[in-house]
Design a protein around this motif. Structure first.
Motif, PDB file in Angstrom:
ATOM      1  N   GLU A  72       0.776  -1.208  -0.173  1.00 20.67           N
ATOM      2  CA  GLU A  72       0.302   0.029   0.003  1.00 20.67           C
ATOM      3  C   GLU A  72       0.939   1.393   0.069  1.00 20.67           C
ATOM      4  N   ASP A  73       0.296   2.266  -0.632  1.00 14.72           N
ATOM      5  CA  ASP A  73       1.041   3.578  -0.885  1.00 14.72           C
ATOM      6  C   ASP A  73      -0.003   4.671  -0.595  1.00 14.72           C
ATOM      7  N   GLY A  74      -0.446   5.142   0.550  1.00 16.48           N
ATOM      8  CA  GLY A  74      -1.684   5.807   0.695  1.00 16.48           C
ATOM      9  C   GLY A  74      -2.809   5.241   0.325  1.00 16.48           C
ATOM     10  N   ASP A  75      -3.683   6.004  -0.524  1.00 19.02           N
ATOM     11  CA  ASP A  75      -4.688   5.364  -1.056  1.00 19.02           C
ATOM     12  C   ASP A  75      -4.697   4.386  -2.189  1.00 19.02           C
ATOM     13  N   THR A  76      -3.224   3.927  -2.495  1.00 20.18           N
ATOM     14  CA  THR A  76      -3.122   3.070  -3.595  1.00 20.18           C
ATOM     15  C   THR A  76      -2.633   1.729  -3.323  1.00 20.18           C
ATOM     16  N   ILE A  77      -3.456   0.768  -3.825  1.00 20.22           N
ATOM     17  CA  ILE A  77      -2.857  -0.558  -3.419  1.00 20.22           C
ATOM     18  C   ILE A  77      -1.980  -1.064  -4.616  1.00 20.22           C
ATOM     19  N   ILE A  78      -0.866  -1.558  -4.562  1.00 21.91           N
ATOM     20  CA  ILE A  78       0.062  -1.892  -5.575  1.00 21.91           C
ATOM     21  C   ILE A  78      -0.172  -3.499  -5.492  1.00 21.91           C
ATOM     22  N   TYR A  79      -0.403  -4.070  -6.714  1.00 25.47           N
ATOM     23  CA  TYR A  79      -0.404  -5.619  -6.585  1.00 25.47           C
ATOM     24  C   TYR A  79       0.619  -5.997  -7.421  1.00 25.47           C
ATOM     25  N   ASP A  80       1.481  -7.032  -7.331  1.00 25.27           N
ATOM     26  CA  ASP A  80       2.574  -7.430  -7.880  1.00 25.27           C
ATOM     27  C   ASP A  80       2.061  -8.945  -8.340  1.00 25.27           C
ATOM     28  N   LEU A  81       1.821  -9.033  -9.491  1.00 29.14           N
ATOM     29  CA  LEU A  81       1.169 -10.360 -10.112  1.00 29.14           C
ATOM     30  C   LEU A  81       2.507 -11.274 -10.692  1.00 29.14           C
ATOM     31  N   ILE A  82       2.504 -12.275 -10.071  1.00 31.43           N
ATOM     32  CA  ILE A  82       3.342 -13.307 -10.660  1.00 31.43           C
ATOM     33  C   ILE A  82       2.934 -14.429 -11.004  1.00 31.43           C
ATOM     34  N   VAL A  83       3.025 -14.798 -12.242  1.00 25.80           N
ATOM     35  CA  VAL A  83       2.591 -15.921 -12.893  1.00 25.80           C
ATOM     36  C   VAL A  83       3.702 -16.946 -13.343  1.00 25.80           C
ATOM     37  N   HIS A  84       3.310 -18.116 -13.653  1.00 26.77           N
ATOM     38  CA  HIS A  84       4.284 -19.124 -14.234  1.00 26.77           C
ATOM     39  C   HIS A  84       4.793 -18.443 -15.380  1.00 26.77           C
ATOM     40  N   PRO A  85       6.087 -18.582 -15.992  1.00 31.46           N
ATOM     41  CA  PRO A  85       6.836 -17.926 -16.929  1.00 31.46           C
ATOM     42  C   PRO A  85       6.191 -18.010 -18.329  1.00 31.46           C
ATOM     43  N   ASP A  86       5.468 -19.320 -18.520  1.00 30.02           N
ATOM     44  CA  ASP A  86       4.998 -19.669 -19.590  1.00 30.02           C
ATOM     45  C   ASP A  86       3.505 -18.848 -19.785  1.00 30.02           C
ATOM     46  N   ASP A  87       3.181 -18.291 -18.707  1.00 30.14           N
ATOM     47  CA  ASP A  87       1.784 -17.824 -18.734  1.00 30.14           C
ATOM     48  C   ASP A  87       2.027 -16.208 -18.963  1.00 30.14           C
ATOM     49  N   ILE A  88       3.363 -15.660 -19.026  1.00 31.92           N
ATOM     50  CA  ILE A  88       3.419 -14.206 -18.795  1.00 31.92           C
ATOM     51  C   ILE A  88       2.754 -13.477 -20.149  1.00 31.92           C
ATOM     52  N   GLY A  89       2.917 -13.987 -21.405  1.00 29.02           N
ATOM     53  CA  GLY A  89       2.567 -13.595 -22.640  1.00 29.02           C
ATOM     54  C   GLY A  89       0.941 -13.698 -22.556  1.00 29.02           C
TER      55      GLY A  89
END
Lengths: 189, 78
Positions: free
Chosen positions: B27-44
């Motif tokens: 969280e940064d103030g009113d902002t939520i930051i989501y880091d999305l991690i997926v399997h390398p084959d699914d990034i595309g």
């Protein structure tokens, strides 16, 4: 300079591009496992409903969802009090949900099925407004040499280009980066 | 949090390996930051051609967050 806007209806799921269309695939497989095109489409209607209902649920929004097949394309409609949130500024949330819906359904069907989404008849209302605006701005361009429209989604820019193409003496092209991309109309002289 | 549920739901429909999806939240103030991690084959699959799918995900997650008077950012970790 180009008058060709990318067609917003063009599905763009690279993971299904290598797949033949459903119609061809339906002809392949043996008789027991063969899926008819009709079956693929009916499954895709169910997938569309599941996706939108699940999304509304995740977003904690209420809405009625209906999906039907028309000319081998799936048309999904959402109605209810949440329409403002689902449409978003300049219809951008609606476009985004449609993109995701299309990607999800085509991935499941492994076929480039056409899928459109509308919320409370927004597209028809907006279409009329954008087309009127395009005509006004084309007239201005004829008088003043150039006119610029406000930023619009790809779908709306396509509507403008289509209107301008029917008016003699003016051409249109898009300028700027998403989400600020907008149409410029110029007189041909 | 409906913005997180929204992100989870959408991504589960796009990837081949939903079990490999991880979402980290800051969280940064009113902002939520989501880091999305997926399997390398699914990034595309979550980025899409010209980043179009990623843009659509961000737009919808932002809409969900706005209902809670929050802003939300989605970063795809690769």
């Amino acid at each position: 300079m180009s008058t060709n806007e990318m067609d917003p209806q063009t599905p763009e799921v690279e993971d299904v591009l290598s797949q033949p269309p459903a119609r061809e695939r339906a002809r392949d497989g043996d008789s027991e496992t063969e899926l008819s095109l009709q079956q693929v489409l009916e499954d895709a209607v169910e997938d569309s409903l599941d996706f939108i209902e699940g999304l509304l649920d995740a977003m904690d929004l209420d809405g009625e969802v209906a999906a039907e097949l028309r000319d081998d394309a799936i048309e999904v409609q959402i109605s209810g009090e949440s329409s403002g949130i689902l449409i978003g500024r300049h219809g951008r949330t609606l476009e985004a949900i449609q993109d995701l819906l299309r990607t999800a359904v085509q991935r499941q069907a492994q076929s480039r099925i056409r899928v459109t989404l509308d919320v409370e008849g927004y597209r028809d209302r907006r279409k009329e407004a954008v087309e009127n605006q395009a005509r006004e701005m084309a007239e201005r361009a004829l008088k003043e040499g150039e006119a610029e429209l406000p930023e619009m989604s790809a779908f709306e820019r396509k509507l403008v280009h289509d209107v301008v193409a029917t008016i003699e003496g003016v051409v249109s092209f898009s300028e700027g980066e998403e989400p600020r991309r907008r149409v410029i109309i110029q007189s041909e002289e | 949090m409906s913005s997180r549920a929204t992100l989870e739901f959408i991504v589960s429909y796009l990837v081949d390996q939903p079990d490999e999806v991880r979402i980290e939240e800051a969280e940064d103030g009113d902002t939520i930051i989501y880091d999305l991690i997926v399997h390398p084959d699914d990034i595309g699959k979550v980025i899409g051609r010209n980043g179009r799918t990623a843009r659509a995900i961000r737009t919808v997650v932002k809409a969900a967050a706005a209902r809670e008077d929050r802003n939300a950012l989605v970063e795809i970790v690769d």
